[in-house]
Design a protein around this motif. Structure first.
Motif, PDB file in Angstrom:
ATOM      1  N   LYS A  22       0.812  -1.210   0.000  1.00  0.00           N
ATOM      2  CA  LYS A  22       0.000   0.000   0.000  1.00  0.00           C
ATOM      3  C   LYS A  22       0.849   1.265   0.000  1.00  0.00           C
ATOM      4  O   LYS A  22       0.362   2.342  -0.327  1.00  0.00           O
ATOM      5  N   LEU A  23       2.107   1.136   0.393  1.00  0.00           N
ATOM      6  CA  LEU A  23       2.997   2.301   0.439  1.00  0.00           C
ATOM      7  C   LEU A  23       3.341   2.800  -0.954  1.00  0.00           C
ATOM      8  O   LEU A  23       3.877   3.878  -1.123  1.00  0.00           O
ATOM      9  N   GLN A  24       3.046   1.983  -1.949  1.00  0.00           N
ATOM     10  CA  GLN A  24       3.539   2.257  -3.290  1.00  0.00           C
ATOM     11  C   GLN A  24       2.409   2.126  -4.291  1.00  0.00           C
ATOM     12  O   GLN A  24       1.601   1.209  -4.181  1.00  0.00           O
ATOM     13  N   ASP A  25       2.350   3.004  -5.282  1.00  0.00           N
ATOM     14  CA  ASP A  25       1.357   2.842  -6.334  1.00  0.00           C
ATOM     15  C   ASP A  25       1.719   1.632  -7.188  1.00  0.00           C
ATOM     16  O   ASP A  25       2.901   1.388  -7.443  1.00  0.00           O
ATOM     17  N   SER A  26       0.726   0.926  -7.640  1.00  0.00           N
ATOM     18  CA  SER A  26       0.873  -0.218  -8.544  1.00  0.00           C
ATOM     19  C   SER A  26       1.922  -1.236  -8.096  1.00  0.00           C
ATOM     20  O   SER A  26       2.690  -1.761  -8.888  1.00  0.00           O
ATOM     21  N   ALA A  27       1.935  -1.494  -6.802  1.00  0.00           N
ATOM     22  CA  ALA A  27       2.794  -2.571  -6.309  1.00  0.00           C
ATOM     23  C   ALA A  27       2.083  -3.899  -6.527  1.00  0.00           C
ATOM     24  O   ALA A  27       0.864  -3.947  -6.626  1.00  0.00           O
ATOM     25  N   SER A  28       2.866  -4.984  -6.664  1.00  0.00           N
ATOM     26  CA  SER A  28       2.237  -6.297  -6.848  1.00  0.00           C
ATOM     27  C   SER A  28       2.855  -7.306  -5.880  1.00  0.00           C
ATOM     28  O   SER A  28       4.022  -7.178  -5.502  1.00  0.00           O
ATOM     29  N   ILE A  29       2.052  -8.277  -5.502  1.00  0.00           N
ATOM     30  CA  ILE A  29       2.517  -9.318  -4.594  1.00  0.00           C
ATOM     31  C   ILE A  29       2.464 -10.662  -5.293  1.00  0.00           C
ATOM     32  O   ILE A  29       1.420 -11.052  -5.822  1.00  0.00           O
ATOM     33  N   GLU A  30       3.590 -11.362  -5.340  1.00  0.00           N
ATOM     34  CA  GLU A  30       3.590 -12.715  -5.878  1.00  0.00           C
ATOM     35  C   GLU A  30       3.646 -13.697  -4.725  1.00  0.00           C
ATOM     36  O   GLU A  30       4.559 -13.654  -3.900  1.00  0.00           O
ATOM     37  N   MET A  31       2.641 -14.571  -4.662  1.00  0.00           N
ATOM     38  CA  MET A  31       2.634 -15.571  -3.600  1.00  0.00           C
ATOM     39  C   MET A  31       3.418 -16.800  -4.047  1.00  0.00           C
ATOM     40  O   MET A  31       3.258 -17.276  -5.164  1.00  0.00           O
ATOM     41  N   LEU A  32       4.247 -17.322  -3.142  1.00  0.00           N
ATOM     42  CA  LEU A  32       5.075 -18.491  -3.464  1.00  0.00           C
ATOM     43  C   LEU A  32       4.758 -19.607  -2.473  1.00  0.00           C
ATOM     44  O   LEU A  32       4.808 -19.408  -1.255  1.00  0.00           O
ATOM     45  N   TYR A  33       4.404 -20.754  -3.011  1.00  0.00           N
ATOM     46  CA  TYR A  33       4.122 -21.914  -2.148  1.00  0.00           C
ATOM     47  C   TYR A  33       5.010 -23.060  -2.603  1.00  0.00           C
ATOM     48  O   TYR A  33       5.063 -23.393  -3.782  1.00  0.00           O
ATOM     49  N   VAL A  34       5.747 -23.662  -1.668  1.00  0.00           N
ATOM     50  CA  VAL A  34       6.679 -24.729  -2.024  1.00  0.00           C
ATOM     51  C   VAL A  34       6.147 -26.076  -1.533  1.00  0.00           C
ATOM     52  O   VAL A  34       5.817 -26.231  -0.366  1.00  0.00           O
ATOM     53  N   VAL A  35       6.046 -27.028  -2.469  1.00  0.00           N
ATOM     54  CA  VAL A  35       5.670 -28.393  -2.099  1.00  0.00           C
ATOM     55  C   VAL A  35       6.950 -29.218  -2.053  1.00  0.00           C
ATOM     56  O   VAL A  35       7.419 -29.716  -3.063  1.00  0.00           O
ATOM     57  N   ALA A  36       7.542 -29.334  -0.850  1.00  0.00           N
ATOM     58  CA  ALA A  36       8.771 -30.115  -0.727  1.00  0.00           C
ATOM     59  C   ALA A  36       8.423 -31.595  -0.814  1.00  0.00           C
ATOM     60  O   ALA A  36       7.252 -31.978  -0.721  1.00  0.00           O
ATOM     61  N   GLY A  37       9.445 -32.442  -1.024  1.00  0.00           N
ATOM     62  CA  GLY A  37       9.236 -33.873  -1.268  1.00  0.00           C
ATOM     63  C   GLY A  37       8.338 -34.544  -0.248  1.00  0.00           C
ATOM     64  O   GLY A  37       7.390 -35.237  -0.599  1.00  0.00           O
ATOM     65  N   ASN A  38       8.615 -34.343   1.039  1.00  0.00           N
ATOM     66  CA  ASN A  38       7.836 -35.037   2.056  1.00  0.00           C
ATOM     67  C   ASN A  38       6.429 -34.481   2.179  1.00  0.00           C
ATOM     68  O   ASN A  38       5.514 -35.164   2.629  1.00  0.00           O
ATOM     69  N   LYS A  39       6.275 -33.224   1.768  1.00  0.00           N
ATOM     70  CA  LYS A  39       4.950 -32.610   1.753  1.00  0.00           C
ATOM     71  C   LYS A  39       4.077 -33.337   0.719  1.00  0.00           C
ATOM     72  O   LYS A  39       2.909 -33.627   0.978  1.00  0.00           O
ATOM     73  N   SER A  40       4.671 -33.652  -0.437  1.00  0.00           N
ATOM     74  CA  SER A  40       3.942 -34.418  -1.448  1.00  0.00           C
ATOM     75  C   SER A  40       3.458 -35.730  -0.873  1.00  0.00           C
ATOM     76  O   SER A  40       2.329 -36.144  -1.087  1.00  0.00           O
ATOM     77  N   LYS A  41       4.343 -36.389  -0.123  1.00  0.00           N
ATOM     78  CA  LYS A  41       3.986 -37.694   0.432  1.00  0.00           C
ATOM     79  C   LYS A  41       2.789 -37.565   1.378  1.00  0.00           C
ATOM     80  O   LYS A  41       1.794 -38.273   1.236  1.00  0.00           O
ATOM     81  N   SER A  42       2.877 -36.634   2.334  1.00  0.00           N
ATOM     82  CA  SER A  42       1.787 -36.576   3.314  1.00  0.00           C
ATOM     83  C   SER A  42       0.509 -36.017   2.684  1.00  0.00           C
ATOM     84  O   SER A  42      -0.584 -36.450   3.023  1.00  0.00           O
ATOM     85  N   ASP A  43       0.645 -35.095   1.721  1.00  0.00           N
ATOM     86  CA  ASP A  43      -0.568 -34.568   1.070  1.00  0.00           C
ATOM     87  C   ASP A  43      -1.290 -35.639   0.260  1.00  0.00           C
ATOM     88  O   ASP A  43      -2.511 -35.741   0.296  1.00  0.00           O
ATOM     89  N   VAL A  44      -0.515 -36.438  -0.489  1.00  0.00           N
ATOM     90  CA  VAL A  44      -1.141 -37.488  -1.300  1.00  0.00           C
ATOM     91  C   VAL A  44      -1.793 -38.526  -0.384  1.00  0.00           C
ATOM     92  O   VAL A  44      -2.888 -39.002  -0.643  1.00  0.00           O
ATOM     93  N   LEU A  45      -1.113 -38.843   0.730  1.00  0.00           N
ATOM     94  CA  LEU A  45      -1.692 -39.798   1.685  1.00  0.00           C
ATOM     95  C   LEU A  45      -3.007 -39.272   2.247  1.00  0.00           C
ATOM     96  O   LEU A  45      -3.964 -40.012   2.396  1.00  0.00           O
ATOM     97  N   HIS A  46      -3.045 -37.982   2.559  1.00  0.00           N
ATOM     98  CA  HIS A  46      -4.219 -37.454   3.240  1.00  0.00           C
ATOM     99  C   HIS A  46      -5.321 -37.005   2.298  1.00  0.00           C
ATOM    100  O   HIS A  46      -6.479 -36.979   2.675  1.00  0.00           O
ATOM    101  N   TYR A  47      -4.962 -36.660   1.056  1.00  0.00           N
ATOM    102  CA  TYR A  47      -5.993 -36.199   0.125  1.00  0.00           C
ATOM    103  C   TYR A  47      -6.294 -37.198  -0.975  1.00  0.00           C
ATOM    104  O   TYR A  47      -7.163 -36.976  -1.799  1.00  0.00           O
ATOM    105  N   GLY A  48      -5.553 -38.313  -1.031  1.00  0.00           N
ATOM    106  CA  GLY A  48      -5.885 -39.363  -1.989  1.00  0.00           C
ATOM    107  C   GLY A  48      -5.052 -39.355  -3.254  1.00  0.00           C
ATOM    108  O   GLY A  48      -4.466 -40.345  -3.614  1.00  0.00           O
ATOM    109  N   ASP A  49      -4.979 -38.253  -3.962  1.00  0.00           N
ATOM    110  CA  ASP A  49      -4.129 -38.203  -5.149  1.00  0.00           C
ATOM    111  C   ASP A  49      -3.626 -36.786  -5.394  1.00  0.00           C
ATOM    112  O   ASP A  49      -3.981 -35.849  -4.685  1.00  0.00           O
TER     113      ASP A  49
END
Lengths: 487, 141
Positions: free
Chosen positions: B27-54
């Motif tokens: 908000k301090l700046q006109d026309s500023a933009s925010i890029e969101m970054l989400y990292v799926v590390a290896g073990n995160k893939s394992k637990s997510d697939v286990l808990h969400y199915g695929d």
């Protein structure tokens, strides 16, 4: 995409990453292949030949590039009694039959059956596997000196602390090298891999298992092969989904099932034990930059090369180092979030998960555990569905009672449904509003007939309203029959 | 000043606070933009697939998780987009590589608040990130 483009893409789009990752995986596979052979009760040679053969063949025929398959703990645990009672030749035959069953599974496109295995069963599966891998190591601690315990501890410390400082070399490899060097230099006299059986010094050769080809043999190996085929597919397709997620790409699950089968048939003929995809190794592979078919091929070939060239050193690896690595594998396999979140998930899911773990730990058979979990889930599901709620709306003036039925009407729920209604009503007319209900089977239609009959005895008429299309079709089909023949 | 903002998100409470701070910066700046970054590390893939199915379902859940933050940002009329990185060896390394490959004015991330033992074994993501990312880093506690 033309076939040639596809082949090029799957094999050669990431040569450098695949070759490097394949070599890392080969190093990580060696201790596991040896340890899983020891669990199964066969020479380390059997697991090493299997890991070589499965990794190489699956690189050509698998459906999920970037996934690593080899000799695994889940499969080794299923073989223990077969090897103990009947010996290696029967294991090789069972491996071939396992492959044939898996090929059929793939050809008939049964991968979609996986949807009947609930997530809570899969979580129970990996947790049970982790626990069994851990307990299978306890035998190596019996009657051992403190030196062995210290070496196991040292192995684990190196494995877990080294990556904090460098990720350039795999920490398990460093741990094995350091502990082996220490054991040789200090002349500890601890048990080594060499004490557990022979290592290969040549490439595997084609041979036909030396067993009588008759019905008795089939009766012995078939139950084992069925369990192996099932567990192998289960772990392979789970791993394939994990690799899908890690690489953000899709894979062909039926082709993978068939590929696992082809790999196991071939492996049985070169003296290896049945295997499947490995979660841990596949994660290592993708993290190390392997995404193509080439990495599995390199992993298999490099593993065989290392064993033939460095076999004299490999036999000197202390069992303590191997036990340490296996404890790490077990910790990595376990789904820790399922324990920390156990109070957050539905209670029935938690019960299914714990039941799978309990069954497997008790029977030492992953297949039985999965089967028990699926059955229990189905029972819970039917029980949940069989909860029928009824709302009553009574009109004094019209002498009419309206029952609004909410829920699924089928064999498990109708009894409860029928008894929930009041038959001693002061009414002339009963309306069953089924707008929020669904009729599923013969029992449901029968229940409606029964209700009509019961009210009829008291001179109360019954009107059924709000049937959805499917339910009224069912009613016409069955109701028409029973009316025509019965009344 | 801070025009291109990179916001690392892991879906925890800390991410929410980090998002609030990133919005304040933008908000301090006109026309500023925010890029969101989400990292799926290896073990995160394992637990997510286990808990969400695929994998597909896991991706959907992540999209939903990120949608909340996206809404927060867009409610303030700040432009935003999302990057999800898969199959990386370690969350910290992935954030560092992504931040240094592109040109950001600032990186905003939440601190996970691990205890000493966890930090020893897992390593502190924020510590590594602060050390190796070239852009200024705002760590939100």
């Amino acid at each position: 995409m033309t076939t040639i483009e596809k082949i090029k893409n799957e094999w050669f789009s990431n040569v450098k990453g695949d070759v490097l990752a394949g070599m890392v995986v080969a190093l990580a596979l060696i201790p596991e292949a040896i340890a899983f052979s020891i669990i199964a009760g066969v020479d380390p040679m059997v697991g090493l030949y299997a890991s070589f053969s499965i990794a190489v063949i699956i690189s050509f025929v698998g459906g999920r590039p970037g996934m690593i398959s080899a000799a695994t703990g889940a499969m080794a645990l299923l073989m223990i009694t077969l090897v103990a009672d009947h010996g290696l030749e029967y294991l090789l035959a069972a491996t071939i039959l396992t492959g044939i069953l898996q090929i059929l599974f793939g050809v008939f496109k049964l991968a979609k059956l996986m949807k009947f295995v609930p997530r809570s069963v899969m979580i129970g599966f990996v947790n049970a596997l982790a626990i069994l891998i851990f307990t299978s190591q306890l035998q190596h601690f019996v009657n051992e000196t403190w030196v062995m315990y210290a070496l196991v501890a040292l192995t684990l410390v190196i494995i877990y602390i080294l990556p904090r400082f460098t990720k350039a070399v795999p920490s398990t490899l460093v741990a094995i090298v350091v502990v082996t060097a220490l054991a040789i230099m200090m002349n500890f006299g601890v048990r080594t891999v060499g004490d557990m059986g022979a290592l290969p010094d040549t490439l595997p050769v084609f041979l036909i298992p030396n067993i009588p080809l008759n019905f008795e043999t089939l009766a012995i190996i078939f139950p084992y092969s069925l369990a192996l085929a099932m567990v192998g597919i289960l772990e392979s397709l789970l791993t394939a989904s994990i690799v899908d997620d890690m690489t953000d790409t899709d894979s062909d699950k039926n082709k993978e099932s068939r590929g696992q089968g082809i790999a196991n048939v071939a492996t049985g003929f070169v003296g290896g034990m049945a295997g499947c995809a490995m979660i841990g190794q596949s994660v290592i592979n993708v993290k190390s930059g392997g995404t193509g078919r080439l990495s599995a091929l390199v992993a298999g070939v490099f593993l065989m090369f290392l064993i033939i060239v460095l076999g004299n050193w490999v036999v000197q690896i202390p069992m303590a180092a191997l036990a340490g690595v296996m404890i790490m594998v077990s910790i990595g396999t376990f789904d820790w979030s399922s324990v920390t979140n156990i109070h957050k998930i539905p209670r029935t899911d938690a019960i299914v998960m714990v039941t799978v773990v309990g069954t497997v730990v008790y029977t030492h058979d992953l297949a039985i555990g999965v089967f028990a979990g699926v059955i229990l889930s189905a029972i819970f599901f039917a029980w949940k569905l069989s909860q029928v709620k009824i709302e009553e709306h009574y009109s004094m003036k019209m002498k009419t009672m309206t029952y609004e039925v909410h829920g699924q009407l089928f064999f498990a729920s109708v009894q409860d449904f029928v008894t929930q209604l009041d038959y001693e009503l002061d009414a002339k007319h009963v309306i069953l509003d089924l707008s929020n209900a669904h009729l599923w089977d013969d029992s449901a239609v029968g229940a409606l007939d029964k209700i009509e009959h019961k009210y009829g005895l008291r001179n109360i008429t019954v009107e059924i309203t709000g049937l959805n299309k499917e339910s009224s079709q069912l009613m016409e089909k069955i109701g028409g029959l029973s009316k025509a023949s019965g009344h | 000043m801070f025009k291109k903002i990179l916001l690392a998100i892991d879906g925890s409470k800390h991410s929410e606070r980090a998002t609030e701070k990133a919005i304040e910066l933008a908000k301090l700046q006109d026309s500023a933009s925010i890029e969101m970054l989400y990292v799926v590390a290896g073990n995160k893939s394992k637990s997510d697939v286990l808990h969400y199915g695929d994998s597909d379902t896991a991706s959907l859940k992540r999209k939903r998780l990120l949608a909340d933050y996206k809404e927060m940002i867009e409610a303030e009329n700040i432009s935003t987009d999302t990057t999800v990185l898969h199959g990386k060896d370690g969350t910290a390394e992935a954030i560092i590589a992504h931040a240094n490959e592109h040109d950001y004015d600032v990186l905003v991330l939440g601190s996970r608040g691990l205890n000493t033992m966890q930090t020893m074994v897992l390593g502190s993501v924020s510590h590594k990130v602060v050390k190796y990312v070239k852009a200024p880093v705002l760590m939100v506690k």
